[in-house]
Scaffold this active site. Structure first.
Site, PDB file in Angstrom:
ATOM      1  N   TYR A  23      -9.797  78.511   8.059  1.00  0.00           N
ATOM      2  CA  TYR A  23     -10.023  79.717   7.256  1.00  0.00           C
ATOM      3  C   TYR A  23      -9.569  80.976   7.988  1.00  0.00           C
ATOM      4  O   TYR A  23     -10.279  81.993   8.007  1.00  0.00           O
ATOM      5  CB  TYR A  23     -11.513  79.847   6.894  1.00  0.00           C
ATOM      6  CG  TYR A  23     -12.115  78.579   6.347  1.00  0.00           C
ATOM      7  CD1 TYR A  23     -11.679  78.062   5.134  1.00  0.00           C
ATOM      8  CD2 TYR A  23     -13.089  77.875   7.041  1.00  0.00           C
ATOM      9  CE1 TYR A  23     -12.213  76.890   4.629  1.00  0.00           C
ATOM     10  CE2 TYR A  23     -13.621  76.699   6.542  1.00  0.00           C
ATOM     11  CZ  TYR A  23     -13.178  76.220   5.336  1.00  0.00           C
ATOM     12  OH  TYR A  23     -13.704  75.065   4.842  1.00  0.00           O
ATOM     13  N   TYR A 151     -20.701  73.435  -2.609  1.00  0.00           N
ATOM     14  CA  TYR A 151     -19.557  73.222  -1.712  1.00  0.00           C
ATOM     15  C   TYR A 151     -19.531  71.749  -1.326  1.00  0.00           C
ATOM     16  O   TYR A 151     -20.532  71.201  -0.865  1.00  0.00           O
ATOM     17  CB  TYR A 151     -19.671  74.086  -0.437  1.00  0.00           C
ATOM     18  CG  TYR A 151     -18.523  73.815   0.506  1.00  0.00           C
ATOM     19  CD1 TYR A 151     -17.310  74.485   0.355  1.00  0.00           C
ATOM     20  CD2 TYR A 151     -18.619  72.854   1.506  1.00  0.00           C
ATOM     21  CE1 TYR A 151     -16.236  74.198   1.180  1.00  0.00           C
ATOM     22  CE2 TYR A 151     -17.548  72.562   2.339  1.00  0.00           C
ATOM     23  CZ  TYR A 151     -16.362  73.238   2.173  1.00  0.00           C
ATOM     24  OH  TYR A 151     -15.294  72.948   2.983  1.00  0.00           O
ATOM     25  N   ASP A 251     -24.929  64.907  -2.302  1.00  0.00           N
ATOM     26  CA  ASP A 251     -24.142  65.185  -1.105  1.00  0.00           C
ATOM     27  C   ASP A 251     -25.100  65.694  -0.027  1.00  0.00           C
ATOM     28  O   ASP A 251     -25.495  66.862  -0.031  1.00  0.00           O
ATOM     29  CB  ASP A 251     -23.073  66.240  -1.453  1.00  0.00           C
ATOM     30  CG  ASP A 251     -22.235  66.641  -0.243  1.00  0.00           C
ATOM     31  OD1 ASP A 251     -22.599  66.255   0.883  1.00  0.00           O
ATOM     32  OD2 ASP A 251     -21.228  67.346  -0.432  1.00  0.00           O
ATOM     33  N   LYS A 286     -21.266  64.848   9.096  1.00  0.00           N
ATOM     34  CA  LYS A 286     -21.694  65.828  10.116  1.00  0.00           C
ATOM     35  C   LYS A 286     -22.543  65.205  11.230  1.00  0.00           C
ATOM     36  O   LYS A 286     -21.993  64.714  12.211  1.00  0.00           O
ATOM     37  CB  LYS A 286     -22.422  66.995   9.440  1.00  0.00           C
ATOM     38  CG  LYS A 286     -21.456  67.816   8.564  1.00  0.00           C
ATOM     39  CD  LYS A 286     -21.969  69.203   8.335  1.00  0.00           C
ATOM     40  CE  LYS A 286     -21.116  69.992   7.364  1.00  0.00           C
ATOM     41  NZ  LYS A 286     -20.059  70.758   7.966  1.00  0.00           N
TER      42      LYS A 286
HETATM   43  N1  PMP Z   1     -20.158  68.481   1.701  1.00  0.00           N
HETATM   44  C1  PMP Z   1     -20.964  69.419   2.241  1.00  0.00           C
HETATM   45  C2  PMP Z   1     -22.299  69.656   1.607  1.00  0.00           C
HETATM   46  C3  PMP Z   1     -20.562  70.145   3.348  1.00  0.00           C
HETATM   47  O1  PMP Z   1     -21.370  71.098   3.836  1.00  0.00           O
HETATM   48  C4  PMP Z   1     -19.298  69.873   3.912  1.00  0.00           C
HETATM   49  C5  PMP Z   1     -18.792  70.622   5.130  1.00  0.00           C
HETATM   50  N2  PMP Z   1     -19.433  71.759   5.473  1.00  0.00           N
HETATM   51  C6  PMP Z   1     -18.497  68.885   3.328  1.00  0.00           C
HETATM   52  C7  PMP Z   1     -18.958  68.213   2.238  1.00  0.00           C
HETATM   53  C8  PMP Z   1     -17.132  68.571   3.882  1.00  0.00           C
HETATM   54  O2  PMP Z   1     -17.235  67.931   5.100  1.00  0.00           O
HETATM   55  P1  PMP Z   1     -15.986  67.922   6.105  1.00  0.00           P
HETATM   56  O3  PMP Z   1     -15.824  69.310   6.601  1.00  0.00           O
HETATM   57  O4  PMP Z   1     -16.428  66.952   7.179  1.00  0.00           O
HETATM   58  O5  PMP Z   1     -14.806  67.423   5.350  1.00  0.00           O
END
Ligand code: PMP
Length: 449
Positions: A23, A151, A251, A286
């Site tokens: 970014y 997101y 998610d 994560k």
């Molecule tokens: N889903 C959520 C809720 C996230 O917070 C993130 C990353 N911050 C992602 C998906 C994407 O994960 P990555 O950056 O490992 O591709």
């Protein structure tokens, strides 16, 4: 590694000429720190700064940096086998990580597809939902419903499920089109207001026969607004999905692994009368490897896996090169052992009350719009954001690494952070809150999680 000031500036100059950062513009970006090493809660820079990592290196460093158990596991595995293709082979690290996950994940979610990043896990979840509906003879159900303010990642499929007016608008042209319900507005800490669900009901009602699944971040919408909403929403959503034959994808990439308090954020839906609600598919990532190496997973329920398996096309059509990478699996095993042996639920309660005590008073700052705290998440929302230079000065003066975005100054510290460190983090947040708001600069590094 010792850097003379000449080699230090040469390296920074090379970086700024050749390396894209997330970014950010390639050139003329705000100053960057040259990280040299990181242990526990602290990152050390080549020029000797010690910074508390108040954002857990984008929320993944749950056990702190370089947890010795994880480092050792990666080292040992690297002596045997760094990688082997998962097509046609399996291996002990994958099996052992799978065994631990089946024990750790909510009951009934036990069919694991390892992915290389959170975004890919989301892509897999969307594909799996569509393939599930296809297996039931409903190929027209190939759209998803997502939430405004959400997101889910930066790949095309994941962007298409993230806030439609957020950071990805530029790429609308390459995104599949889905449906969106309004962001849940009922706050986490307020009584549930059923009218908050009207928008979702309307969207599902209108497009019922096209919808394969609903996807959302349970309780905590992170990357697009640091918002905490009421768990009552998820209970209503589970019921609606069941009634309509629509899958529910949660998610938990950001919210999982004790970040919001319990092991997974979905567990906030438990009450005296009922167990917590479970999704049909969930995404984790994560903190899975304790922030040491990239790995995520898309996990399906028996119902989803069996429906696909018993259909005409029983294979799930996805297969990344580095799927179930043994080094990542070894890190995941060590990380899950730490999640099991340490009392993070208690630790997060402690962090939560310390954050609350420090951040609640910041509501009185002139530039404060809101304060939100849940688990090891603390957010000061500002009316207007300060300049990048002012933020940098606070980081250097306080020795606390923060990465505010838009108007959100937040912390999601490692789950081992001490009270004294939380106090320092909150002091840094306060100082940013006290800075003068800066004029908005067109095209500035505005959006990043
Ligand atoms: N889903 C959520 C809720 C996230 O917070 C993130 C990353 N911050 C992602 C998906 C994407 O994960 P990555 O950056 O490992 O591709």
């Amino acid at each position: 590694m010792n850097f003379s000031s000449e080699s230090f500036s040469k390296k920074i100059a090379f970086d700024s000429e050749h390396l894209w950062h997330p970014y950010a513009a390639l050139k003329n970006t705000p100053a960057r720190f040259l990280a040299k090493s990181a242990h526990g809660t602290t990152i050390e820079t080549a020029d000797g700064l010690k910074l508390i990592d108040a954002v857990s290196s984008w929320w993944c460093m749950a056990h702190g940096h370089n947890a010795p158990e994880i480092v050792e596991a990666i080292q040992k595995q690297s002596e045997k086998m760094c990688h082997v293709m998962f097509g046609g082979f399996t291996h002990e690290p994958a099996i052992e990580l799978g065994e631990r996950l089946v024990e750790f994940l909510p009951e009934g979610l036990n069919k694991i597809f390892f992915a290389d990043s959170g975004s890919i896990a989301v892509e897999c979840a969307a594909k799996m939902a569509v393939q599930y509906q296809h297996s039931l003879g409903r190929p027209e159900r190939c759209k998803l419903v997502a939430l405004k303010g959400g997101y889910h990642g930066d790949t095309a499929g994941a962007m298409a499920l993230s806030d439609p007016d957020g950071m990805h608008v530029l790429f609308r042209g390459i995104m599949p089109q889905h449906y969106f319900a309004e962001r849940p507005n009922c706050r986490f800490d307020c009584p549930w207001d059923d009218s908050d669900f009207t928008s979702m009901e309307r969207v599902v009602e209108e497009h019922e026969n096209e919808i394969a699944a609903v996807i959302c971040e349970p309780v905590f919408q992170g990357g697009n607004g640091m918002w905490l909403y009421n768990a009552g929403y998820l209970k209503r959503l589970r019921k609606l999905c069941d009634e309509k034959g629509i899958l529910l994808i949660l998610d938990e990439i950001a919210s999982g692994f004790f970040r919001t308090g319990p092991r997974f954020a979905m567990m906030h839906t438990a009450d005296a009368n009922a167990d917590y609600i479970k999704p049909d598919i969930m995404c984790i990532g994560k903190a899975l490897t304790g922030g040491s190496i990239t790995m995520a997973a898309c996990v399906a329920s028996d119902k989803v896996a069996e429906t696909i398996t018993n259909s005409k096309i029983p294979a799930f059509m996805h297969g990344p090169t580095y799927m179930a990478n043994p080094l990542a699996c070894a890190a995941g095993i060590a990380s899950l052992d730490l999640f099991k042996s340490r009392n993070y639920a208690e630790n997060v309660k402690r962090i939560e009350s310390r954050l609350r005590a420090n951040l609640e008073p910041l509501r009185s700052l002139e530039n404060a719009a809101d304060v939100r705290v849940l688990g090891a998440i603390g957010v000061l929302e500002l009316k207007a954001k300060p300049s990048a230079d002012d933020i940098l000065k606070v980081i250097k003066d306080t020795g606390v690494w923060l990465r505010p975005f838009c108007n959100y100054v937040y912390t999601m510290p490692p789950l081992i952070t001490t009270d004294a460190e939380i106090d320092r983090i909150c002091e840094a947040i306060k100082r940013i809150g006290e800075c003068e708001p800066a004029p908005v600069v067109e095209g500035e590094d505005e959006f990043h999680e």
